[in-house]
Design a protein around this motif. Structure first.
Motif, PDB file in Angstrom:
ATOM      1  N   GLY A 120       0.806  -1.216   0.000  1.00 26.91           N
ATOM      2  CA  GLY A 120       0.000   0.000   0.000  1.00 26.91           C
ATOM      3  C   GLY A 120       0.838   1.265   0.000  1.00 26.91           C
ATOM      4  N   LEU A 121       2.025   1.202   0.572  1.00 31.60           N
ATOM      5  CA  LEU A 121       2.869   2.392   0.588  1.00 31.60           C
ATOM      6  C   LEU A 121       3.911   2.391  -0.531  1.00 31.60           C
ATOM      7  N   TYR A 122       4.567   1.243  -0.784  1.00 34.93           N
ATOM      8  CA  TYR A 122       5.612   1.319  -1.810  1.00 34.93           C
ATOM      9  C   TYR A 122       5.048   1.551  -3.202  1.00 34.93           C
ATOM     10  N   SER A 123       3.763   1.228  -3.410  1.00 31.27           N
ATOM     11  CA  SER A 123       3.221   1.453  -4.747  1.00 31.27           C
ATOM     12  C   SER A 123       2.827   2.912  -4.979  1.00 31.27           C
ATOM     13  N   ILE A 124       2.739   3.703  -3.914  1.00 28.73           N
ATOM     14  CA  ILE A 124       2.401   5.122  -4.117  1.00 28.73           C
ATOM     15  C   ILE A 124       3.458   6.073  -3.558  1.00 28.73           C
ATOM     16  N   PHE A 125       4.404   5.558  -2.789  1.00 22.68           N
ATOM     17  CA  PHE A 125       5.385   6.420  -2.120  1.00 22.68           C
ATOM     18  C   PHE A 125       6.075   7.364  -3.113  1.00 22.68           C
ATOM     19  N   ILE A 126       6.580   6.807  -4.218  1.00 24.91           N
ATOM     20  CA  ILE A 126       7.279   7.659  -5.188  1.00 24.91           C
ATOM     21  C   ILE A 126       6.306   8.478  -6.042  1.00 24.91           C
TER      22      ILE A 126
END
Lengths: 316, 113
Positions: A120-126
């Protein structure tokens, strides 16, 4: 750390066999046609094969080392790719902090999130947070000249070099029923099929290439090379069904899709090189160029491969 | 106040067999120009020791890797290009020599991206 799946050894033996055959073919061509090393194409092919040995040994060791090996290998590849990409951009002094943050904070954080399987975070972090925050740092430092150009170049660099590359180790997080403990083979499959497609596009292009796909972007990409390369690599992917959760036919279709994505990556990154007036991204890999010259197709194929698996095979 | 002429110090070092690295712009270039006008020390050194090879060296990307005043370097690629050695021609005026040296250096710069 669990032991590598038994199929991995069989796969590595198969790749080693291909390389032995390629080495024999390359040396025979030199001995037969230009023993004085006067044919630049033959010399380039042999340099490429020699570099493939080094890359296969390195990737093979990372695969055998498992999760840690693959995460570290791709974090290093990301670092090298980001360095090559940003070296060719036209950032200003005001971007110094945001670029430092890209190398020393965003890159390690992205891989940490992948390591901990925080999808959930690594797919939107960047694409959400890094993209919004980095221009803020640049703006705080002042210097509005070509601001949009500068942040766009930096964002595209981070997207390709960090985000897309991190989808390769992210494959290790999938939970495919009946395929437990074998995810490392998905990494092997992706890298092999996409790279084999690049190699076969090169070979078919050299042998029968006539009609250029986009002459102003890449003089070496031909329709003949594209069709022959993608078809050869898709068939090779089908023959590798035994290391995947797919049936042979599905493996053929998945390979076809990641080969097409890989081709798109090579084409887009060629266009960027052409725009920047360089032939290769770097000088590190003899016969190949820089890290991005080898990674370009994997960068485009990895997110697509992960998402197909995630939506159709994996239990989330 | 200077107690010793810096050109004399450089000449002494050359006479002892050392190689010197000079930055003839005299400071970090923060302008849009590729090369700042050279300071005169290069000319004085070249006239004191006319046989010494002056090798122009272009360091690309340096100002992006470590801009003036920054503390942490960026790990970007940096290329170093060496040109052919220059010498002070007989009777060449100071301004002409400095212009020629600067243009030899500028000629080593990679084509603008």
């Amino acid at each position: 750390m669990s032991a590598p799946p038994s199929e991995l050894l069989g796969f590595l033996v198969a790749v080693g066999t291909i390389l032995v055959l390629a080495t024999i073919a390359g040396q025979t061509m030199r001995w037969w046609l230009a023993p004085d090393r006067s044919n630049p194409i033959i010399e380039e092919i042999n340099a490429r094969i020699a570099s493939w040995w080094a890359m296969v040994v390195l990737i093979g060791l990372a695969l055998l080392a498992g999760r840690a090996g693959v995460v570290v290998l791709f974090a290093v590849c990301s670092f090298a790719a980001l360095r090559e990409f940003l070296s060719l951009t036209r950032t200003a002094r005001a971007d110094h902090w945001s670029l430092l943050l890209a190398f020393y904070a965003i890159l390690p954080l992205q891989y940490l999130l992948v390591w901990h399987d925080w999808y959930g975070l690594y797919s939107i972090f960047i694409p959400v947070y890094a993209f919004l925050m980095l221009p803020v740092l640049s703006a705080l430092r002042g210097g509005p000249e070509r601001f949009l150009d500068r942040i766009a170049e930096t964002q595209w660099a981070i997207m390709l070099a960090i985000y897309c590359a991190s989808y390769v180790p992210a494959l290790l997080n999938l939970h495919v029923p009946g395929y437990e403990g074998q995810n490392i083979l998905l990494v092997a499959y992706l890298i092999f099929v996409v790279q084999f497609s690049d190699v076969m596009q090169f070979v078919w292009g050299k042998l029968v290439g006539r009609h250029r796909i986009a002459a102003s972007i890449s003089p070496s990409k031909t329709w003949e090379g594209f069709v022959g390369g993608v078809a050869s690599a898709s068939l090779a992917g089908m023959l590798l069904w035994w290391i995947t959760p797919f049936t042979p036919i599905v493996s053929l279709l998945v390979s076809l899709l990641i080969c097409l994505a890989g081709f798109a990556g090579g084409l887009v990154l060629s266009a960027i090189k052409r725009d920047r007036g360089v032939k290769d991204w770097g000088y590190v890999i003899p016969g190949h160029g820089g890290f991005i010259d080898r990674l370009d197709s994997v960068l485009f194929a990895a997110p697509i491969f992960l998402h197909i698996l995630r939506y159709y095979w994996s239990v989330k | 106040m200077r107690t010793e002429d810096p050109v004399d110090q450089m000449v002494a070092a050359l006479d002892e067999g050392y190689s010197l690295i000079l930055f003839p712009e005299g400071k970090r270039n923060t302008t849009e120009d590729a090369v700042l006008p050279f300071k005169t020390g290069l000319y004085h050194l070249a006239s004191a020791r006319p046989d010494i090879d002056l090798v122009p060296v272009w360091i690309a990307n340096l100002s992006r890797i470590m801009p003036k005043g920054e503390l942490i370097p960026l790990p970007l690629l940096c290329t170093v290009t060496f040109g052919a050695a220059l010498h002070l021609n007989e009777g060449e005026a100071k301004a002409d020599f400095l212009l020629r040296a600067a243009s030899e250096l500028r000629a080593l710069a990679p084509a603008p991206a």
